[in-house]
Design a protein around this motif. Structure first.
Motif, PDB file in Angstrom:
ATOM      1  N   TYR A 201       0.847  -1.243  -0.116  1.00 30.63           N
ATOM      2  CA  TYR A 201       0.047   0.029   0.038  1.00 30.63           C
ATOM      3  C   TYR A 201       0.872   1.150  -0.236  1.00 30.63           C
ATOM      4  O   TYR A 201       0.420   2.257  -0.609  1.00 30.63           O
ATOM      5  CB  TYR A 201      -0.737   0.124   1.352  1.00 30.63           C
ATOM      6  CG  TYR A 201      -1.978  -1.219   1.275  1.00 30.63           C
ATOM      7  CD1 TYR A 201      -2.716  -1.555   0.022  1.00 30.63           C
ATOM      8  CD2 TYR A 201      -2.545  -1.616   2.325  1.00 30.63           C
ATOM      9  CE1 TYR A 201      -3.749  -2.461  -0.047  1.00 30.63           C
ATOM     10  CE2 TYR A 201      -3.444  -2.754   2.527  1.00 30.63           C
ATOM     11  CZ  TYR A 201      -3.981  -2.982   1.260  1.00 30.63           C
ATOM     12  OH  TYR A 201      -5.040  -4.125   1.163  1.00 30.63           O
ATOM     13  N   HIS A 202       1.910   1.182   0.843  1.00 30.54           N
ATOM     14  CA  HIS A 202       2.978   2.397   1.115  1.00 30.54           C
ATOM     15  C   HIS A 202       3.484   2.553  -0.368  1.00 30.54           C
ATOM     16  O   HIS A 202       3.579   3.645  -0.985  1.00 30.54           O
ATOM     17  CB  HIS A 202       3.856   2.270   1.896  1.00 30.54           C
ATOM     18  CG  HIS A 202       4.864   3.201   2.000  1.00 30.54           C
ATOM     19  ND1 HIS A 202       6.285   3.290   1.895  1.00 30.54           N
ATOM     20  CD2 HIS A 202       4.481   4.480   2.725  1.00 30.54           C
ATOM     21  CE1 HIS A 202       6.786   4.302   2.125  1.00 30.54           C
ATOM     22  NE2 HIS A 202       6.132   5.341   2.574  1.00 30.54           N
ATOM     23  N   VAL A 205       0.922   4.174  -3.177  1.00 33.51           N
ATOM     24  CA  VAL A 205       0.572   5.510  -2.684  1.00 33.51           C
ATOM     25  C   VAL A 205       1.815   6.332  -3.001  1.00 33.51           C
ATOM     26  O   VAL A 205       1.516   7.558  -3.583  1.00 33.51           O
ATOM     27  CB  VAL A 205       0.121   5.654  -1.133  1.00 33.51           C
ATOM     28  CG1 VAL A 205       0.075   7.042  -0.948  1.00 33.51           C
ATOM     29  CG2 VAL A 205      -1.470   4.782  -1.150  1.00 33.51           C
ATOM     30  N   TYR A 208       1.822   6.830  -6.632  1.00 32.51           N
ATOM     31  CA  TYR A 208       0.794   7.418  -6.887  1.00 32.51           C
ATOM     32  C   TYR A 208       0.790   9.099  -7.093  1.00 32.51           C
ATOM     33  O   TYR A 208       0.780   9.902  -7.699  1.00 32.51           O
ATOM     34  CB  TYR A 208      -0.610   7.200  -6.475  1.00 32.51           C
ATOM     35  CG  TYR A 208      -1.702   7.960  -6.643  1.00 32.51           C
ATOM     36  CD1 TYR A 208      -2.594   7.781  -8.173  1.00 32.51           C
ATOM     37  CD2 TYR A 208      -2.484   8.650  -5.793  1.00 32.51           C
ATOM     38  CE1 TYR A 208      -3.624   8.471  -8.272  1.00 32.51           C
ATOM     39  CE2 TYR A 208      -3.565   9.142  -6.183  1.00 32.51           C
ATOM     40  CZ  TYR A 208      -4.248   9.398  -7.470  1.00 32.51           C
ATOM     41  OH  TYR A 208      -5.378   9.999  -7.457  1.00 32.51           O
ATOM     42  N   CYS A 209       1.461   9.440  -5.622  1.00 34.42           N
ATOM     43  CA  CYS A 209       1.338  10.688  -5.204  1.00 34.42           C
ATOM     44  C   CYS A 209       2.497  11.629  -6.232  1.00 34.42           C
ATOM     45  O   CYS A 209       2.681  12.721  -6.313  1.00 34.42           O
ATOM     46  CB  CYS A 209       1.893  10.844  -3.781  1.00 34.42           C
ATOM     47  SG  CYS A 209       0.495  10.239  -2.643  1.00 34.42           S
ATOM     48  N   LEU A 244      -9.019   9.012  -4.766  1.00 31.15           N
ATOM     49  CA  LEU A 244      -8.606   7.657  -5.006  1.00 31.15           C
ATOM     50  C   LEU A 244      -8.583   7.237  -6.732  1.00 31.15           C
ATOM     51  O   LEU A 244      -9.520   7.371  -7.318  1.00 31.15           O
ATOM     52  CB  LEU A 244      -9.441   6.562  -4.505  1.00 31.15           C
ATOM     53  CG  LEU A 244      -9.643   6.597  -2.798  1.00 31.15           C
ATOM     54  CD1 LEU A 244     -10.077   5.674  -2.173  1.00 31.15           C
ATOM     55  CD2 LEU A 244      -8.088   6.571  -2.439  1.00 31.15           C
ATOM     56  N   LEU A 248      -4.973   3.181  -7.596  1.00 32.01           N
ATOM     57  CA  LEU A 248      -4.945   2.529  -6.107  1.00 32.01           C
ATOM     58  C   LEU A 248      -6.124   1.657  -6.222  1.00 32.01           C
ATOM     59  O   LEU A 248      -6.715   1.615  -5.020  1.00 32.01           O
ATOM     60  CB  LEU A 248      -5.048   4.087  -5.392  1.00 32.01           C
ATOM     61  CG  LEU A 248      -4.044   4.935  -5.305  1.00 32.01           C
ATOM     62  CD1 LEU A 248      -4.413   5.893  -4.448  1.00 32.01           C
ATOM     63  CD2 LEU A 248      -2.839   4.253  -4.890  1.00 32.01           C
ATOM     64  N   LEU A 251      -6.331  -0.329  -2.986  1.00 29.67           N
ATOM     65  CA  LEU A 251      -6.895   0.377  -1.771  1.00 29.67           C
ATOM     66  C   LEU A 251      -8.155   0.648  -1.708  1.00 29.67           C
ATOM     67  O   LEU A 251      -8.892   1.200  -0.613  1.00 29.67           O
ATOM     68  CB  LEU A 251      -6.136   1.902  -1.670  1.00 29.67           C
ATOM     69  CG  LEU A 251      -4.591   1.783  -1.102  1.00 29.67           C
ATOM     70  CD1 LEU A 251      -4.100   3.096  -1.281  1.00 29.67           C
ATOM     71  CD2 LEU A 251      -4.994   1.594   0.427  1.00 29.67           C
ATOM     72  N   ILE A 260      -6.327  10.374  -0.255  1.00 28.62           N
ATOM     73  CA  ILE A 260      -4.926  10.392   0.221  1.00 28.62           C
ATOM     74  C   ILE A 260      -4.341  11.611   0.479  1.00 28.62           C
ATOM     75  O   ILE A 260      -4.703  12.682  -0.255  1.00 28.62           O
ATOM     76  CB  ILE A 260      -4.066   9.544  -1.056  1.00 28.62           C
ATOM     77  CG1 ILE A 260      -4.643   8.102  -1.419  1.00 28.62           C
ATOM     78  CG2 ILE A 260      -2.726   9.427  -0.488  1.00 28.62           C
ATOM     79  CD1 ILE A 260      -4.540   7.344  -0.509  1.00 28.62           C
ATOM     80  N   TYR A 281       2.678  10.371   3.801  1.00 32.98           N
ATOM     81  CA  TYR A 281       1.315  10.008   3.478  1.00 32.98           C
ATOM     82  C   TYR A 281       0.392   9.606   4.416  1.00 32.98           C
ATOM     83  O   TYR A 281       0.866   9.042   5.294  1.00 32.98           O
ATOM     84  CB  TYR A 281       1.745   8.833   2.283  1.00 32.98           C
ATOM     85  CG  TYR A 281       3.019   9.163   1.345  1.00 32.98           C
ATOM     86  CD1 TYR A 281       2.573   9.898   0.162  1.00 32.98           C
ATOM     87  CD2 TYR A 281       4.142   8.623   1.646  1.00 32.98           C
ATOM     88  CE1 TYR A 281       3.826  10.073  -0.457  1.00 32.98           C
ATOM     89  CE2 TYR A 281       5.211   8.932   0.840  1.00 32.98           C
ATOM     90  CZ  TYR A 281       5.112   9.593  -0.241  1.00 32.98           C
ATOM     91  OH  TYR A 281       6.151   9.819  -1.037  1.00 32.98           O
ATOM     92  N   LEU A 283      -3.759   8.187   5.150  1.00 35.74           N
ATOM     93  CA  LEU A 283      -5.186   7.532   4.449  1.00 35.74           C
ATOM     94  C   LEU A 283      -6.042   8.335   5.203  1.00 35.74           C
ATOM     95  O   LEU A 283      -6.200   8.361   6.655  1.00 35.74           O
ATOM     96  CB  LEU A 283      -5.198   6.085   4.625  1.00 35.74           C
ATOM     97  CG  LEU A 283      -4.075   5.376   4.026  1.00 35.74           C
ATOM     98  CD1 LEU A 283      -4.261   3.939   4.424  1.00 35.74           C
ATOM     99  CD2 LEU A 283      -3.983   5.724   2.346  1.00 35.74           C
TER     100      LEU A 283
END
Length: 382
Positions: A201-202, A205, A208-209, A244, A248, A251, A260, A281, A283
């Motif tokens: 997940y980390h 994210v 994505y960021c 989202l 992702l 997630l 996020i 980051y 959630l």
């Protein structure tokens, strides 16, 4: 305030033999709380305070056996069930100062560093606390033996708190789907720090960021951008609240996840070469405006600065050398009781340390602390 405190602790079972006690349990509790408010740090301090203030204490306590000795205080608080003491404390706080709507409730742990005992192969006590950041009050605590067991204490603590319509913030250890699901069931929202302990997940994210905030920065302008230059440091903080995206997909099954949050901190320190950038980051299940979410992240640090630091510096908690695990845990509750009494209501100018000193010097001032209700202050506020 005193009546509410007594009512909350009235159900606390007395572990002593019935008919063979000289001192009422509630009297001992009130003496201990007053003493800690006034600066007491040990059982000897508490007993000595009671002896010096016996005439004043007798104005509202029965004291059928006079003032207990320090050995009696230590022995009784070593016998009290710490889980029940902590429950009574949480019940008192739920009565006198429930969390405000959309208040940020920060949850974090703290180690009582000198509570270890090498002779018993006993590590230091670790206490997980909940802190109402707007009111500046401790809402409750759950103690465990060691930082490694903090994750088991967080659900227990949350389950006992009234969190409806609040925003609960936790560090990376609390970033668990089960905890997120529990908070939603308690009608609360969450902001959870996401780090490497949530590996895939980390990574998702983070990628994505990076794509949104660095590669496509024009399409995703920062929701927050501010500069701070104090104490020889120059800091720029930027933050984004991102929806989202399809990247992702993994997630989407996360309970209640809405967005996020990514925060970039660029820091330069005077007389040190170069700058340092850090990305963090989060959630969140919140549907609030980005400004509210970013402020909530900043407020999380109040539990470190306004509670843990105060317990260490003003109440000298880390210096307390107590080997009895039960007594140490119960004394931690006494400190938080004293902390909340000193925080409640309006006070003349002065630090928390000054308020403790004034409470020790002036019986009238301590009487005001014990009888002042925070609800009255809210009712009279403009």
């Amino acid at each position: 305030m005193l009546n509410q405190l007594l009512a909350s602790f009235a159900t606390l079972p007395d572990p002593r033999c019935a008919g063979r006690t000289r001192h009422r349990l509630l009297d001992m509790l009130v003496i201990a709380v007053c003493a800690v408010v006034a600066g007491a740090e040990t059982w000897v301090d508490i007993a000595y305070y009671g002896q010096l203030k016996q005439s004043w204490l007798a104005t509202f306590l029965d004291l059928p056996g006079g003032i207990p000795s320090h050995d009696t205080f230590r022995r009784v608080f070593s016998l009290l069930d710490p889980q029940q003491v902590e429950q009574c404390f949480r019940q008192w706080m739920a009565t006198v100062a429930p969390p405000l709507p959309r208040e940020v409730v920060a949850v974090d742990g703290k180690t009582l560093r000198r509570s270890f005992d090498r002779g018993r192969a006993q590590g230091p006590l670790h206490v997980v606390s909940a802190f109402a950041t707007e009111q500046g009050l401790s809402l409750g605590q759950v103690a465990v033996t060691g930082k490694g067991q903090e994750l088991t204490a967080i659900p227990v603590l949350l389950r006992t708190l009234h969190l409806t319509n609040t925003i609960v913030t936790l560090d990376a250890l609390g970033c668990q789907q089960a905890i997120a699901r529990q908070l939603l069931a308690q009608q609360a929202d969450y902001i959870l720090a996401l780090k490497g302990n949530q590996g895939r997940y980390h990574r998702a994210v983070k990628a994505y960021c990076h794509a949104c905030c660095v590669e496509s920065w024009a399409a995703y302008p920062a929701d927050y951008d501010a500069f701070d230059r104090r104490h020889g440091r120059w800091v720029r903080r930027r933050a984004w609240v991102l929806p989202l995206g399809k990247e992702l997909a993994g997630l989407h099954a996360w309970p209640g996840l809405r967005a996020i949050i990514v925060v970039e901190t660029i820091r330069s320190v005077q007389h040190q070469p170069g700058t340092r950038a850090e990305w963090r980051y989060y959630l969140t299940s919140c549907a609030d405006a980005p400004a509210v979410l970013i402020q909530a992240i900043r407020r999380h640090w109040a539990i470190e600065n306004s509670l843990h630091w105060v317990l260490d510096v003003v109440f000298r908690e880390d210096e307390a050398r107590s080997r009895d695990r039960v007594a140490t845990r119960n004394f931690a509750v006494l400190r938080k009781l004293a902390f909340n009494l000193l925080q409640q209501g309006k006070h003349p100018p002065g630090s928390l340390r000054t308020r403790r000193r004034n409470a020790g010097w002036s019986d009238n001032y301590l009487t005001q602390l014990l009888t002042r209700a925070r609800q009255n202050d809210r009712a009279t506020a403009p």
